[in-house]
Design a protein around this motif. Structure first.
Motif, PDB file in Angstrom:
ATOM      1  N   ARG A  61       0.827  -1.208   0.000  1.00  0.00           N
ATOM      2  CA  ARG A  61       0.000   0.000   0.000  1.00  0.00           C
ATOM      3  C   ARG A  61       0.866   1.265   0.000  1.00  0.00           C
ATOM      4  O   ARG A  61       0.590   2.228  -0.729  1.00  0.00           O
ATOM      5  CB  ARG A  61      -0.915  -0.027   1.217  1.00  0.00           C
ATOM      6  CG  ARG A  61      -1.848   1.136   1.304  1.00  0.00           C
ATOM      7  CD  ARG A  61      -2.791   0.964   2.480  1.00  0.00           C
ATOM      8  NE  ARG A  61      -3.617   2.127   2.613  1.00  0.00           N
ATOM      9  CZ  ARG A  61      -4.170   2.527   3.723  1.00  0.00           C
ATOM     10  NH1 ARG A  61      -3.999   1.826   4.830  1.00  0.00           N
ATOM     11  NH2 ARG A  61      -4.907   3.608   3.775  1.00  0.00           N
ATOM     12  N   MET A  62       1.910   1.278   0.822  1.00  0.00           N
ATOM     13  CA  MET A  62       2.790   2.444   0.904  1.00  0.00           C
ATOM     14  C   MET A  62       3.543   2.652  -0.406  1.00  0.00           C
ATOM     15  O   MET A  62       3.658   3.775  -0.886  1.00  0.00           O
ATOM     16  CB  MET A  62       3.785   2.289   2.058  1.00  0.00           C
ATOM     17  CG  MET A  62       4.715   3.472   2.231  1.00  0.00           C
ATOM     18  SD  MET A  62       3.898   5.056   2.478  1.00  0.00           S
ATOM     19  CE  MET A  62       3.249   4.839   4.119  1.00  0.00           C
ATOM     20  N   LEU A  63       4.047   1.569  -0.995  1.00  0.00           N
ATOM     21  CA  LEU A  63       4.755   1.692  -2.267  1.00  0.00           C
ATOM     22  C   LEU A  63       3.833   2.249  -3.336  1.00  0.00           C
ATOM     23  O   LEU A  63       4.210   3.147  -4.085  1.00  0.00           O
ATOM     24  CB  LEU A  63       5.340   0.339  -2.699  1.00  0.00           C
ATOM     25  CG  LEU A  63       6.063   0.334  -4.045  1.00  0.00           C
ATOM     26  CD1 LEU A  63       7.207   1.347  -4.077  1.00  0.00           C
ATOM     27  CD2 LEU A  63       6.572  -1.063  -4.365  1.00  0.00           C
ATOM     28  N   SER A  64       2.623   1.740  -3.405  1.00  0.00           N
ATOM     29  CA  SER A  64       1.657   2.223  -4.384  1.00  0.00           C
ATOM     30  C   SER A  64       1.393   3.715  -4.206  1.00  0.00           C
ATOM     31  O   SER A  64       1.398   4.484  -5.172  1.00  0.00           O
ATOM     32  CB  SER A  64       0.352   1.436  -4.248  1.00  0.00           C
ATOM     33  OG  SER A  64      -0.603   1.912  -5.156  1.00  0.00           O
ATOM     34  N   ARG A  65       1.193   4.136  -2.969  1.00  0.00           N
ATOM     35  CA  ARG A  65       0.920   5.539  -2.676  1.00  0.00           C
ATOM     36  C   ARG A  65       2.105   6.429  -3.042  1.00  0.00           C
ATOM     37  O   ARG A  65       1.953   7.480  -3.664  1.00  0.00           O
ATOM     38  CB  ARG A  65       0.577   5.701  -1.200  1.00  0.00           C
ATOM     39  CG  ARG A  65       0.050   7.089  -0.857  1.00  0.00           C
ATOM     40  CD  ARG A  65      -0.392   7.157   0.556  1.00  0.00           C
ATOM     41  NE  ARG A  65       0.742   7.681   1.314  1.00  0.00           N
ATOM     42  CZ  ARG A  65       0.816   7.715   2.618  1.00  0.00           C
ATOM     43  NH1 ARG A  65      -0.149   7.199   3.345  1.00  0.00           N
ATOM     44  NH2 ARG A  65       1.846   8.240   3.227  1.00  0.00           N
ATOM     45  N   GLU A  66       3.300   5.995  -2.664  1.00  0.00           N
ATOM     46  CA  GLU A  66       4.503   6.782  -2.952  1.00  0.00           C
ATOM     47  C   GLU A  66       4.761   6.885  -4.452  1.00  0.00           C
ATOM     48  O   GLU A  66       5.138   7.950  -4.942  1.00  0.00           O
ATOM     49  CB  GLU A  66       5.714   6.182  -2.241  1.00  0.00           C
ATOM     50  CG  GLU A  66       5.641   6.255  -0.726  1.00  0.00           C
ATOM     51  CD  GLU A  66       5.844   7.643  -0.177  1.00  0.00           C
ATOM     52  OE1 GLU A  66       6.977   8.143  -0.157  1.00  0.00           O
ATOM     53  OE2 GLU A  66       4.835   8.258   0.227  1.00  0.00           O
TER      54      GLU A  66
END
Length: 121
Positions: A61-66
């Protein structure tokens, strides 16, 4: 250093402008994950899962957001291959490479700092 300072900083100095510029830079490349993501992509990881596996501790989720935020800030390019199944790849933009020397300096400083702390002086 003095010559570079004169080229970047206004005369007379404008503290508010300098703080705003620092805040803008930190907003775009700051945080725990952006520089590791850029480093991963510049080291040849192009696919989402490759990037994810190369960065210990980052969540999907964090990678996608970043990645979405970095794309909006024109640091990376998302390329979608229309073949089935869809293949998505990420690459660094020329704009991203424009601060490569800053990243190298940060790595150098980080190594020196660690050594200084270990030695205790």
């Amino acid at each position: 250093m003095e010559k570079r300072s004169k080229a970047v900083l206004s005369n007379p100095r404008n503290a508010a402008e300098e703080v705003q510029a620092l805040q803008d830079a930190i907003y775009v490349i700051g945080g725990k994950w952006k520089l590791p993501i850029i480093n991963s992509i510049c080291n040849g990881n192009r696919r989402f899962r490759e990037i994810e596996r190369s960065i210990p501790g980052i969540t999907t989720r964090m990678l996608s957001r970043e990645l979405k935020e970095m794309e909006l800030n024109q640091l990376i390019r998302r390329t979608e291959n229309p073949d089935s199944p869809t293949k998505v790849e990420y690459s660094a933009t020329d704009y991203c490479y424009s601060f490569g020397h800053i990243i190298l300096e940060m790595i150098s400083w980080g190594k020196a700092h660690k050594e200084k702390i270990i030695r205790g002086n």
